[in-house]
Design a protein around this motif. Sequence first.
Motif, mmCIF file in Angstrom:
data_model
loop_
_atom_site.group_PDB
_atom_site.id
_atom_site.type_symbol
_atom_site.label_atom_id
_atom_site.label_comp_id
_atom_site.label_asym_id
_atom_site.label_seq_id
_atom_site.Cartn_x
_atom_site.Cartn_y
_atom_site.Cartn_z
ATOM 1 N N ALA D 119 0.709 -0.972 0.357
ATOM 2 C CA ALA D 119 0.136 -0.009 0.142
ATOM 3 C C ALA D 119 0.915 1.156 -0.229
ATOM 4 O O ALA D 119 1.872 0.928 -0.298
ATOM 5 N N ILE D 120 0.487 2.171 -0.482
ATOM 6 C CA ILE D 120 1.195 3.605 -0.372
ATOM 7 C C ILE D 120 0.057 4.692 0.271
ATOM 8 O O ILE D 120 -1.403 4.900 -0.360
ATOM 9 N N GLY D 121 0.637 5.453 1.107
ATOM 10 C CA GLY D 121 -0.201 6.204 2.126
ATOM 11 C C GLY D 121 -0.517 7.448 1.118
ATOM 12 O O GLY D 121 0.576 8.311 1.257
ATOM 13 N N LEU D 122 -1.001 8.313 0.829
ATOM 14 C CA LEU D 122 -1.819 9.104 -0.042
ATOM 15 C C LEU D 122 -2.418 10.552 0.965
ATOM 16 O O LEU D 122 -3.476 10.058 1.831
ATOM 17 N N CYS D 123 -2.566 11.549 0.860
ATOM 18 C CA CYS D 123 -3.211 12.476 1.598
ATOM 19 C C CYS D 123 -3.759 13.441 0.168
ATOM 20 O O CYS D 123 -3.007 13.839 -0.916
ATOM 21 N N ASP D 126 -1.146 16.226 -1.172
ATOM 22 C CA ASP D 126 0.150 14.867 -2.181
ATOM 23 C C ASP D 126 -0.082 15.573 -3.751
ATOM 24 O O ASP D 126 -1.238 15.150 -4.151
ATOM 25 N N ALA D 127 0.721 16.002 -4.427
ATOM 26 C CA ALA D 127 0.694 16.150 -6.009
ATOM 27 C C ALA D 127 -1.184 16.960 -6.232
ATOM 28 O O ALA D 127 -1.484 16.627 -7.339
ATOM 29 N N GLY D 128 -1.471 17.719 -4.891
ATOM 30 C CA GLY D 128 -2.480 18.575 -5.307
ATOM 31 C C GLY D 128 -3.362 17.880 -5.694
ATOM 32 O O GLY D 128 -4.270 18.203 -6.369
ATOM 33 N N ALA D 153 -4.345 11.752 -10.249
ATOM 34 C CA ALA D 153 -3.196 10.767 -11.307
ATOM 35 C C ALA D 153 -2.727 10.113 -10.788
ATOM 36 O O ALA D 153 -2.443 9.177 -10.808
ATOM 37 N N CYS D 154 -2.129 10.391 -8.851
ATOM 38 C CA CYS D 154 -1.314 10.047 -8.317
ATOM 39 C C CYS D 154 -2.255 8.900 -7.754
ATOM 40 O O CYS D 154 -1.299 8.076 -7.489
ATOM 41 N N MET D 157 -2.265 6.346 -10.354
ATOM 42 C CA MET D 157 -0.195 6.026 -11.038
ATOM 43 C C MET D 157 -0.178 5.156 -10.027
ATOM 44 O O MET D 157 0.901 3.691 -9.900
ATOM 45 N N ALA D 158 -0.910 4.780 -8.109
ATOM 46 C CA ALA D 158 -0.614 3.690 -7.389
ATOM 47 C C ALA D 158 -1.359 2.447 -7.879
ATOM 48 O O ALA D 158 -0.291 1.785 -7.896
ATOM 49 N N ASP D 160 -1.590 1.593 -10.771
ATOM 50 C CA ASP D 160 -0.645 1.115 -12.093
ATOM 51 C C ASP D 160 0.382 -0.033 -11.452
ATOM 52 O O ASP D 160 0.584 -0.254 -11.944
ATOM 53 N N ARG D 161 0.874 0.296 -10.449
ATOM 54 C CA ARG D 161 1.743 -0.315 -9.897
ATOM 55 C C ARG D 161 1.808 -1.188 -8.723
ATOM 56 O O ARG D 161 2.403 -1.277 -8.441
ATOM 57 N N TYR D 163 0.233 -1.138 -6.115
ATOM 58 C CA TYR D 163 0.017 -0.431 -5.058
ATOM 59 C C TYR D 163 -1.687 -0.034 -4.503
ATOM 60 O O TYR D 163 -2.473 0.266 -5.410
#
Lengths: 290, 290, 290, 290, 290, 290
Positions: D119-123, D126-128, D153-154, D157-158, D160-161, D163
């Motif tokens: 997993a990847i933690g975003l808020c 991040d990346a607007g 978008a971000c 992106m996660a 796609d990889r 995550y």
Amino acid sequence: MENILKKAAWLNEAMPYMQKYHNKTVVVKYGGSAMLNEELKSSVMRDITLLSAIGINVVLVHGGGPEINSMLARLGKEAVFIDGLRYTDAETAEVVAMVLAGKVNKGLVALIHSNKGRAIGLCGVDAGMITAERIERETDLGFVGIVSEVDPACISMAIDRGYIPVVATIGADKSGQVYNINADTAAAAIAGAMQAEKFITMTDVAGVLADQSDESSLISEIKTEDVPELIARGVIAGGMIPKVESCVTAINEGLKEAAIIDGRIEHSILIELFSDRGNGTLLRKYHQLK
Amino acid sequence: MENILKKAAWLNEAMPYMQKYHNKTVVVKYGGSAMLNEELKSSVMRDITLLSAIGINVVLVHGGGPEINSMLARLGKEAVFIDGLRYTDAETAEVVAMVLAGKVNKGLVALIHSNKGRAIGLCGVDAGMITAERIERETDLGFVGIVSEVDPACISMAIDRGYIPVVATIGADKSGQVYNINADTAAAAIAGAMQAEKFITMTDVAGVLADQSDESSLISEIKTEDVPELIARGVIAGGMIPKVESCVTAINEGLKEAAIIDGRIEHSILIELFSDRGNGTLLRKYHQLK
Amino acid sequence: MENILKKAAWLNEAMPYMQKYHNKTVVVKYGGSAMLNEELKSSVMRDITLLSAIGINVVLVHGGGPEINSMLARLGKEAVFIDGLRYTDAETAEVVAMVLAGKVNKGLVALIHSNKGRAIGLCGVDAGMITAERIERETDLGFVGIVSEVDPACISMAIDRGYIPVVATIGADKSGQVYNINADTAAAAIAGAMQAEKFITMTDVAGVLADQSDESSLISEIKTEDVPELIARGVIAGGMIPKVESCVTAINEGLKEAAIIDGRIEHSILIELFSDRGNGTLLRKYHQLK
Amino acid sequence: MENILKKAAWLNEAMPYMQKYHNKTVVVKYGGSAMLNEELKSSVMRDITLLSAIGINVVLVHGGGPEINSMLARLGKEAVFIDGLRYTDAETAEVVAMVLAGKVNKGLVALIHSNKGRAIGLCGVDAGMITAERIERETDLGFVGIVSEVDPACISMAIDRGYIPVVATIGADKSGQVYNINADTAAAAIAGAMQAEKFITMTDVAGVLADQSDESSLISEIKTEDVPELIARGVIAGGMIPKVESCVTAINEGLKEAAIIDGRIEHSILIELFSDRGNGTLLRKYHQLK
Amino acid sequence: MENILKKAAWLNEAMPYMQKYHNKTVVVKYGGSAMLNEELKSSVMRDITLLSAIGINVVLVHGGGPEINSMLARLGKEAVFIDGLRYTDAETAEVVAMVLAGKVNKGLVALIHSNKGRAIGLCGVDAGMITAERIERETDLGFVGIVSEVDPACISMAIDRGYIPVVATIGADKSGQVYNINADTAAAAIAGAMQAEKFITMTDVAGVLADQSDESSLISEIKTEDVPELIARGVIAGGMIPKVESCVTAINEGLKEAAIIDGRIEHSILIELFSDRGNGTLLRKYHQLK
Amino acid sequence: MENILKKAAWLNEAMPYMQKYHNKTVVVKYGGSAMLNEELKSSVMRDITLLSAIGINVVLVHGGGPEINSMLARLGKEAVFIDGLRYTDAETAEVVAMVLAGKVNKGLVALIHSNKGRAIGLCGVDAGMITAERIERETDLGFVGIVSEVDPACISMAIDRGYIPVVATIGADKSGQVYNINADTAAAAIAGAMQAEKFITMTDVAGVLADQSDESSLISEIKTEDVPELIARGVIAGGMIPKVESCVTAINEGLKEAAIIDGRIEHSILIELFSDRGNGTLLRKYHQLK
């Protein structure tokens, strides 16, 4: 009708060769009569376009001695040759570059386009393709260079996008000084750098002759290992020496075969590629001979 | 030598056609004598391989009536035809699938490989390529289907990887029931779905004839707009009707041209593609005619 | 409701196995009762479709002896076996190809589609996947081949596009002659060529039994190093020998594990992949055993 | 053994749902008891990991009110609510950001990793990803924002990889000022921006109830067109209003369905996705109802 | 006007450095005054954004000791240091994670966005980037970890999409337990894992000083081979030891150079990257020194 | 030191402009003093290389009148101008092509390489980039062409691979005949075909002047809608007319802005791109003006 059937039959004959070269790269050193005779020139450009149309990637490398001489003459500069190499002062180097990269090169590109092919004209200066070094000799030759490095990235780029690369063999050193470079040598170095399927160089004779006064004495295949002895014995002599040496260079760089073909014959490239008989003299390594 | 020159010359003649079809898709409906005569069969497979070798994407779509009949006979099943369409009970449907997709199809693939081509044998069931629907008629035809949808994704996949797709025209409905489908119709639908450059269907006559008793009365070009009248007048009749209709279908789906060619002639596909004269009857829309 | 909770709980239990095989390739040799019993057949095809739906790439490799025998019988050809291998004359080879690649193969594809899976039916002839060589024996077996080379490119292509590859194990030699090939051997060779995560072969017994008269004597794990001794001692015997040998082949080609599972049990593939207990006999290299 | 068979059988039952959501995106608004109860929390994270392991792309969007309150209390700041919305001064905004994006978010990520998920933690900063605007009200709420734009978008992106994106719902305005944003609203906006297959929001009740004192009066499906009337009639009331409105938003942005599920039940997400019965209340547009 | 010319002239001066770092990765360990002083902080974020705008990939790795201390104080927890390392109980570990990954990290991301840069905030827990192990010491330090493995895949992913990765140096062990990790060490490990072009760490002194009481005694270049002796002689001492060791680590992992720069100076990163003079102390391997 | 800080500060000032043009295309028509003065020429090539080094894609389009005149003079050909356009006989067309594409073009490429940039020299004949048509006038101009079509594919290809495209403005008609084409016109057409971010053309004056005898009367911005009136009033006159018209063309093709800059000033391109003040005269559509 019968005629059409014959034609189709021959296409079938040529198929194994087409399969062999499909999506492969063939580097052709173009020059001599095939470049001077306008009809032959048109014919070669058509053949090159044809090869591209059936998926064979030709890189056309050319020199242009006669056009350079003619321009130098018109500019009142005398061509000076030392040991068969053109003495090249700064002004001459500029003329060489201009004629090769501006006149001959773009002229060939235009000719290919008139056959509905798609070509792109490059020279060794573009993208740093050919890094040159001044030839060091007792008698100074001026701006005559040898190839010290080839970066074929921009040629590959052109091929990837479906363009036929047409290459003029001038190069520059690190400082940007432009040099006149022997086209056979440069073409062989490009063929090596690209790991081409084949290297072909065009001449104005039938190939390497056992007896130079007898065109029927053509040696159709030479092992690169035998070249030094053939030179020593005078079988390979004069202008044939650099031709043969460029082939040996290409093979030493990893190519399977290199051919010296008779550019005076129409369709000589097609004949070389699409028939068993070939044309002229083929060079291979000993262990690669049938 | 002279011979070689002639051959090279013809390659040059064919170049504009090669340029026209390079990296384009041509759907060929293969059948008739060209499939029954072993020599012609070999010759067509060589021609198909050749086209692939020069960068033209052929999709080979085939039926196989005679082989089906022969297998049904060996299995003691009688072929029953209603209005020219094979009555297909469950067992017959199975035999049709088996013969077309297992025997004819893979046989053609093997033949292409013996020419060093690379082919892949598919049928309408694979990847859901052809969705079939039962033909609704007063007289039941059993498992005879019409094409309700074509998904050409697996054909395109094969082409992208450089394989020649060979397609047997059976299809399945949503429940998985397999249907016998007319090969001309299926081929035209595939050509439409792929937006091919050209659709070619092979017959055992010279093309559409003005006078069916006279092969020299070939009509070399027909506007699709004129087809209904030609049928009404009996010029297009019998087995030629579904052939012509498949061409009209392909053109209505967006193709520029479709041709009915004489499969009895060797290299008929090459002749159609690589000469101005063509072969048989070409169909185009009115406004596309020269 | 309680029911649903139990189900969800089990999904969680299976998760580590799903993670282990996600985006990995599992080659399944399908055959025996699981192929003859229509209910089991439907069930296996559903399981295969399920695995595809959750991102596990199954390659389904099948034979089809009983269907071949039945077709030969209907055609009045007697099946002849020499040392347990079918004597295959030219006509039989053709029937084998037709039944496997046309009937069995496409039937499985259609069955997967009826479960809304997406499959593509291939045989060893397609794209030159399996190059076969005639088996050289004192007693000639006709067109019975062994695998001399596997090119899995077209299987990988199908997987890349999300199709389930279903493979019939016939192959062709360089001349295009089609051969009958043992399906276990071919499946193992394919698993090796694809560097699959696991190779699974289905049988009609519980696995390798210490005492063949007692199904409870199942040997659940065998080191490949111990196989020769187990054969010598008669523990591995009869039809189990080629099964075990195909597993050893797959492991020698680099796979981590191979399993012989009991195809008579419903969902045997899911049980093998998704539980610790597994099913049947697992083969691994000595140093890979826990 | 019987047990295993039952399990495999259920996997087969779930298959059509797995096929439906394979490679599709499901946005889950996570919160309530499922977040407070440690066991439920672990269970949800396992379920999310499972979904990822079988190729379903879950975007986990979370709030964290109770953790924020607890941290504010420890820091001696009193939580102030105006009309059910937290009054957020600059210091509170900072605490909200820190607790959501630093504690809750990364804690969930670590929990997924302990299940071998990735997993990847975003808020929203991040990346607007989430551009916020201050809510304009008579009574100032401080740094409480509404979503003015979502750039997913971000998150894509996660995915796609491979995550699992875990998203904390804070956002920033153009000047970089961070805002507290309602998690239901933000999750629905993300679902819309990603054109997800489904939006799921977790509550602590059974769903929308016809009679709020009777959990058996669950309304299992609501047409979005009927929502205004149901609010007017008081059937949808209190904390259920923003839940339902977030679902309506998601559907208006183009989603096919949105569900309010009972987070108190273990595996509620799996039940919602993998059974016909579903769970809680499903919202769809009128014309999309069965 | 003259002013503009001067500026343009300097851009030209900086060009060789811009060419050197174009499309290359530079890992910056950010900390000290440059992080505490709000003006310097803004200035560094602008510089980082600038580097991104001209195609240099900066990875910004940060700690945040003072902010952690301040939060611990506000929560009534006393900071305990053992041998200069923070004793970290479970609650402290949670606060560290929350402050670094939630407050400091996202604050820097927001600051970059206010300069119209595009950043993404990550911590070592995300995507399993930093696997930590508990430090084993006689005196237990609690949840203080060392880096046992770095997987930079998610940092590379961010760079590939044009985002500036901002990384908080916490990590988790296999069980999901979060650890406090020294930021210099983590940054160097990340630089190594990414095979960055350069590693830069910011301090609050001029660099390594020959005489620590004299800032003019800066040692501008150190061979990594000489570090042990310089530590033994006390030239490298105190807080400078871990700084230098992180540089040595980065170089041992394959980087060409690492620099300790003076973060108190505005634009210190630009000066280090874009001028020959550099800034602070450069570390290289012996044989790489000019 | 103070010096360095000033420099860094300015980089920061330029950042918003660098962000604006990052990964965008700017077409520069290069000519005039900036091409004749060797120092300015070197300086421009450095600036172009710098822009490439920071990720801005410059397409350098050039003419070369003075070099052509000088070569024609050396060859004894008199330059003939009709209405300000060079009368171009066949021989002159050849000289133009040779000088532009062989001498000037490749010289610029070599100069960029001496700055460690990577450039590729193209002309309108390459890849059929510029299709020319003979200008039809009462007084025949010979081989002077106008642009009838631009195919920028080979320029884009060069940019994609990181090369700076340097373009000589000759073009060919369908027959392969080469034409001399006005460089401003061609550059604007290329800018339009590429949908560039900006078009810049260099002159030897300060820009458009309200009073041509007073350089301080510079008009710094013109709405394209006002151009006809400014020409009518004589404000835009003489050699400025084609300059302004090329800008209008570029804007009509969809560009946001076009600028006429003073090439006599060093770094004029950098000043135009990286400062608010700009340089010379900016042209935009009315509704795009601030």
